[in-house]
Structure formats: C-alpha cells, structure tokens
Design an enzyme around this catalytic site. Sequence first.
Site, PDB file in Angstrom:
ATOM      1  CB  SER B  45      -0.877  -0.030   1.249  1.00 35.09           C
ATOM      2  OG  SER B  45      -1.837   0.990   1.168  1.00 35.09           O
ATOM      3  CD  GLU B  46      -0.683   3.894  -3.375  1.00 37.13           C
ATOM      4  OE1 GLU B  46      -0.722   2.653  -3.215  1.00 37.13           O
ATOM      5  OE2 GLU B  46      -1.500   4.534  -4.065  1.00 37.13           O
TER       6      GLU B  46
END
Lengths: 217, 216
Positions: B45-46
């Site tokens: 998840s960035e």
Amino acid sequence: MRAVSVEEAVAMIPTGASIMVGGFMGVGTPERLLDEVVRQKKSGLTIISNDAATPGKGVGKLFDAALVSRLTATHIGLNPKAQQQMLTNQIGVDLIPQGTFAERIRAGGCGLGGVLTPTGVGTLVAEGKRQIEVDGRPYLLETALRAQFALVHAFLADYLGNLSYALTSRNFNPVMAMAADTVIVTAEHIVPVGVIAPDHVMTPAPLVDYLVTNANG
Amino acid sequence: MDAQEIIARRVAQELKPGNLVNLGIGIPTLVANYVSPELKVFFQSENGLIGTGPIPEQGLEHPLLTDAGGKPISALPGASTFDSAMSFGLIRGGHVDVTVLGGLQVDAGGHLANWMIPGKMVPGMGGAMDLVSGARRVIVAMQHAAKGKSKIVKQCNLPLTSSRPVSLVVTDLAVIGFPGGKATLLETAPGISVGEVMAVTEAELVVGDRVPEMKI
C-alpha cells in the site's frame, strides 16, 4: 527542543506562512495543531500536504475554515470542499506526483537542489520543466521543496524530541521534519528518554524544535 | 460472474510467487480476493506498508493502519512499514513487480490516461504516475466500455499518466497486450466472440489466427 503548549506553538506561526503538514488522508496528521490553527484563524496559508484529507479531518479542517490560499499536494479528489475552492480559484493548487512530492521534500531537507525523475516525462507534469538525459534516458528536473514550518505527528516522542512513528502514520512525517525552518511535533505518547531504543528512532531529536505537551489532552 | 469478478480473477493469474504487487483503488483491490496465500505475494500500500491484509472485523480497526484511500486494513505476519520516500523508492526503483491500476482510456500504443478529465474531474494523480513509470509490469484493470463508449481508444484524448506504455489490459471482455507496440487481442472473456470484442473497441486490434478464451 522546547516543550510548549499547543496555543504557544501555533502562536509562532504567522498569517500567510508556508506549512508542511504530515499525514496521508488524515492518518499521521497532528490534529491538535490544526484545530488550534483554525481557532487562532491563521489565514492565507501555503499548505504542502500529500492530500486534502476529507472535510472535518486532518488538513481538511483548514479548507472548512477557508484558511488556505495555496496548496501543493498529490491528490485532493476525496475532499469536495478543496475541489470546489480550487475550481472557483479561491486557492491555487499545484498537483504533483506522489513520489516526486516525497523526493522534492527529501531534497529540500537534505541540501539537494532537486532530483531527476522519470515520472511525468511526456505528460502535463513536464510542462515548464527542464528535461535532462542521463545515459540515454530522459528525466525531469524537480526542484527541492521547503517550508517555514513542518507540523509533524509521531507515535512516541521522548523528552529530548526523538521520534518514532506507528504503522502507516509515518508517511511524509520524517521527510517533512527535515525540510522546514521550524519543526513542531505532537505525539500520541511522550515517554522518558531511553524508551525509544536508538535503533528505533526514526527522527533524531536535534531535528525537532518544539514538542507540544500532552497536558489537557 | 459479474464484470468486476471476471477482471479480478484474470488479473490474479498474472501474479507470480513472491511478487511485490501494488493494487489501486476500485477493481484492482478485488484482485487480492483471488490470489492464493500459497503464492506468498506481497501487497504494497503506497502510504507505507508491505503485507496488507484483509479489512479487519468491525471494532478491531486501528486508526493508524489504513490503505491509500484512508480505509482501515490489517497487516499480515511479516509485514513492514516505512515512510513515503521509501515507498516511492520501491515503486520508481523497479522493486515493485506488478502494479494494477484502473483506467479511463488506454490507446492503441498502450498509453494510459487515468488521472483527470479536464474541466470535470481534477483529483490529482496521487501515486499513479510513479507506479506506471516505475513498476516492472503495469496491468490496467477496467471495464471495456463506459456508457457505451469504448475505453480502448485509437489515441488518448485525456491527459496521459505516463509516456511509458502499459504491459497488459484486462477488461470484462478481453485481454489486450502490446507486442511490438501494437494493441493485440490475446484472449476473450468466456462466451464472448472476437467479433463482439471488435465491435465495441474503438482502437484497431491485431488478432491472431486463434484467440483463446480466458481460463477463469
């Protein structure tokens, strides 16, 4: 580092200041500092923040109170108020790719003039920027980004100002803590020196100018 | 099987054991539902996490553990967290094996537009430009058409996300690749003929002698 009340901390910020605010969709954002910015009505702000969060949350509160005049961010799609203020030209918005946003701030804090990134080559993002070829590959020159203030939220802060962050609330906080003239921190827990082991310090104490005490909340 | 499930199931087949994968919001998120844990795929998840897990049950959410949309998620054993500079270092640096994103348009040359509709929708590009520029493979997961209009177009008239072409497009009707820089029909969805795909596709597609059906 000096420990201050939230009122004292925000009183140091002049109207029209440039402020980096940590957080990603309001997660890892120093909410108490933003509540106080709203209470003291610091207007005309230049905000540098990943996103505009949502109304009532994180930096979203600053748009609710119409205190922002310029915003540098990567995404504001989940805050209709910020969108509205952008479309009616109440605020000037500079939208930049998220990796470029992180690296421009990192450069600002690390004494670099900027960075070369392949992101944005051949797109709208490249307009007005210098393109530089290195080993036959094109890159954009993205210049460093700094601010007068960084508002940072940590999970743990010790009495000296060493910080550690929890889970996905770290995000932009560590890079912003290096890229502003004055760094103001809130923390979920303020702990004695030594509780955060040296290997677990993510932002070293000398970077922190003010730690907001947890008195009265 | 609805359109989204067809797309998600087919994209899931592209993931290899041990891959580091970034899934965008929307249809791409559903891909994780069809990936066997035995593959040991890492999902990033960035906003600063490798090892995203399912949405926690109500009451067990942690306010400091969210996905890139700010929604609560969980972390699997072996997960790691990091700051945004590291997160995008992973993305731009070619450490992410596969990124799966939604799209507004993909053109005959494989160029993706997915971040703004001038005058209408200007949300910002978030991490999309870095993901398309830097991930090893870029897969677009989207409906073939929107409001009866093909999203596979001759040339994008919306602002591009990257000048780098994507690797693969998976829609509810077809799988399209870009060998030699040309949009090529690789597979059709179950029960969909080549003719039916061509009829609803604006871009010209290269079609081989035999186009297999998706095995989903």
